[in-house]
Design a protein around this motif. Structure first.
Motif, PDB file in Angstrom:
ATOM      1  N   VAL A   1       9.878  16.283  -9.610  1.00  0.00           N
ATOM      2  CA  VAL A   1      11.172  15.621  -9.730  1.00  0.00           C
ATOM      3  C   VAL A   1      11.006  14.403 -10.643  1.00  0.00           C
ATOM      4  O   VAL A   1      10.131  13.573 -10.418  1.00  0.00           O
ATOM      5  CB  VAL A   1      11.690  15.177  -8.344  1.00  0.00           C
ATOM      6  N   ASP A   2      11.833  14.307 -11.675  1.00  0.00           N
ATOM      7  CA  ASP A   2      11.737  13.211 -12.634  1.00  0.00           C
ATOM      8  C   ASP A   2      13.115  12.658 -12.952  1.00  0.00           C
ATOM      9  O   ASP A   2      14.104  13.381 -12.960  1.00  0.00           O
ATOM     10  CB  ASP A   2      11.102  13.684 -13.952  1.00  0.00           C
ATOM     11  N   LEU A   3      13.149  11.366 -13.276  1.00  0.00           N
ATOM     12  CA  LEU A   3      14.379  10.756 -13.768  1.00  0.00           C
ATOM     13  C   LEU A   3      14.620  11.135 -15.221  1.00  0.00           C
ATOM     14  O   LEU A   3      15.746  11.298 -15.662  1.00  0.00           O
ATOM     15  CB  LEU A   3      14.304   9.236 -13.646  1.00  0.00           C
ATOM     16  N   ILE A   4      13.529  11.260 -15.970  1.00  0.00           N
ATOM     17  CA  ILE A   4      13.566  11.662 -17.376  1.00  0.00           C
ATOM     18  C   ILE A   4      12.790  12.981 -17.455  1.00  0.00           C
ATOM     19  O   ILE A   4      11.760  13.119 -16.819  1.00  0.00           O
ATOM     20  CB  ILE A   4      12.916  10.587 -18.272  1.00  0.00           C
ATOM     21  N   PRO A   5      13.234  13.951 -18.233  1.00  0.00           N
ATOM     22  CA  PRO A   5      12.531  15.249 -18.305  1.00  0.00           C
ATOM     23  C   PRO A   5      11.049  15.114 -18.638  1.00  0.00           C
ATOM     24  O   PRO A   5      10.616  14.147 -19.245  1.00  0.00           O
ATOM     25  CB  PRO A   5      13.279  15.987 -19.406  1.00  0.00           C
TER      26      PRO A   5
ATOM     27  N   VAL B   1       2.400   7.185  -6.541  1.00  0.00           N
ATOM     28  CA  VAL B   1       1.487   8.284  -6.882  1.00  0.00           C
ATOM     29  C   VAL B   1       2.157   9.627  -6.590  1.00  0.00           C
ATOM     30  O   VAL B   1       2.085  10.552  -7.404  1.00  0.00           O
ATOM     31  CB  VAL B   1       0.150   8.153  -6.119  1.00  0.00           C
ATOM     32  N   ALA B   2       2.841   9.727  -5.452  1.00  0.00           N
ATOM     33  CA  ALA B   2       3.537  10.974  -5.115  1.00  0.00           C
ATOM     34  C   ALA B   2       4.637  11.275  -6.128  1.00  0.00           C
ATOM     35  O   ALA B   2       4.824  12.430  -6.530  1.00  0.00           O
ATOM     36  CB  ALA B   2       4.116  10.887  -3.707  1.00  0.00           C
ATOM     37  N   TYR B   3       5.361  10.250  -6.569  1.00  0.00           N
ATOM     38  CA  TYR B   3       6.409  10.453  -7.574  1.00  0.00           C
ATOM     39  C   TYR B   3       5.798  10.909  -8.900  1.00  0.00           C
ATOM     40  O   TYR B   3       6.367  11.754  -9.594  1.00  0.00           O
ATOM     41  CB  TYR B   3       7.207   9.166  -7.778  1.00  0.00           C
TER      42      TYR B   3
ATOM     43  N   LYS C   1       0.840  -1.200   0.000  1.00  0.00           N
ATOM     44  CA  LYS C   1       0.000   0.000   0.000  1.00  0.00           C
ATOM     45  C   LYS C   1       0.878   1.254   0.000  1.00  0.00           C
ATOM     46  O   LYS C   1       0.614   2.210  -0.726  1.00  0.00           O
ATOM     47  CB  LYS C   1      -0.920   0.004   1.211  1.00  0.00           C
ATOM     48  N   ALA C   2       1.924   1.241   0.818  1.00  0.00           N
ATOM     49  CA  ALA C   2       2.838   2.390   0.887  1.00  0.00           C
ATOM     50  C   ALA C   2       3.575   2.577  -0.437  1.00  0.00           C
ATOM     51  O   ALA C   2       3.773   3.712  -0.889  1.00  0.00           O
ATOM     52  CB  ALA C   2       3.829   2.207   2.030  1.00  0.00           C
ATOM     53  N   LEU C   3       3.972   1.470  -1.068  1.00  0.00           N
ATOM     54  CA  LEU C   3       4.636   1.548  -2.367  1.00  0.00           C
ATOM     55  C   LEU C   3       3.743   2.230  -3.399  1.00  0.00           C
ATOM     56  O   LEU C   3       4.197   3.050  -4.191  1.00  0.00           O
ATOM     57  CB  LEU C   3       5.026   0.146  -2.842  1.00  0.00           C
ATOM     58  N   PHE C   4       2.459   1.913  -3.370  1.00  0.00           N
ATOM     59  CA  PHE C   4       1.516   2.543  -4.291  1.00  0.00           C
ATOM     60  C   PHE C   4       1.462   4.050  -4.054  1.00  0.00           C
ATOM     61  O   PHE C   4       1.520   4.831  -5.001  1.00  0.00           O
ATOM     62  CB  PHE C   4       0.126   1.922  -4.133  1.00  0.00           C
ATOM     63  N   TRP C   5       1.363   4.463  -2.782  1.00  0.00           N
ATOM     64  CA  TRP C   5       1.254   5.901  -2.498  1.00  0.00           C
ATOM     65  C   TRP C   5       2.540   6.645  -2.821  1.00  0.00           C
ATOM     66  O   TRP C   5       2.508   7.789  -3.260  1.00  0.00           O
ATOM     67  CB  TRP C   5       0.816   6.131  -1.058  1.00  0.00           C
ATOM     68  N   VAL C   6       3.678   5.989  -2.640  1.00  0.00           N
ATOM     69  CA  VAL C   6       4.950   6.600  -3.032  1.00  0.00           C
ATOM     70  C   VAL C   6       4.995   6.780  -4.550  1.00  0.00           C
ATOM     71  O   VAL C   6       5.457   7.811  -5.054  1.00  0.00           O
ATOM     72  CB  VAL C   6       6.137   5.756  -2.521  1.00  0.00           C
TER      73      VAL C   6
END
Length: 94
Positions: A59-63, A52-54, A45-50
């Motif tokens: 902040v992105d790994l790719i522009p 969604v926040a990402y 559940k926490a992985l899912f919310w992280v």
């Protein structure tokens, strides 16, 4: 190749991305039921919310013009959430 060709290509790509975003949005809203399920581990559940926040963070790994990293992270989190829900659910349950 004139301007109408590139305009057509851009429209097709935009429609494809819009369709993919719509499918992803439906999957996210369907995941809400799994987030309320007590059998799904808190880690998933926490992985899912992280994820969604990402997805919504600047902040992105790719522009930003390319949303592949956002979509990929969210799809991996959804896959993990669904897999853990399937593992927590008994085999004979509907």
């Amino acid at each position: 190749m004139d301007g109408t060709f590139w305009l057509t290509v851009a429209a097709v790509v935009a429609l494809g991305l819009a369709a993919a975003a719509a499918v992803l949005l439906v999957r996210v809203f369907r995941a809400r039921r799994l987030l309320l399920d007590a059998g799904v581990p808190l880690r998933d559940k926490a992985l899912f919310w992280v994820a969604v926040a990402y997805t919504v963070s600047p902040v992105d790994l790719i522009p930003d013009p390319v949303y592949l990293d956002d979509i990929g992270v969210l799809l991996l989190a959804l896959r993990s959430l669904h897999a853990s829900a399937a593992a927590a659910r008994p085999a004979d349950a509907p």
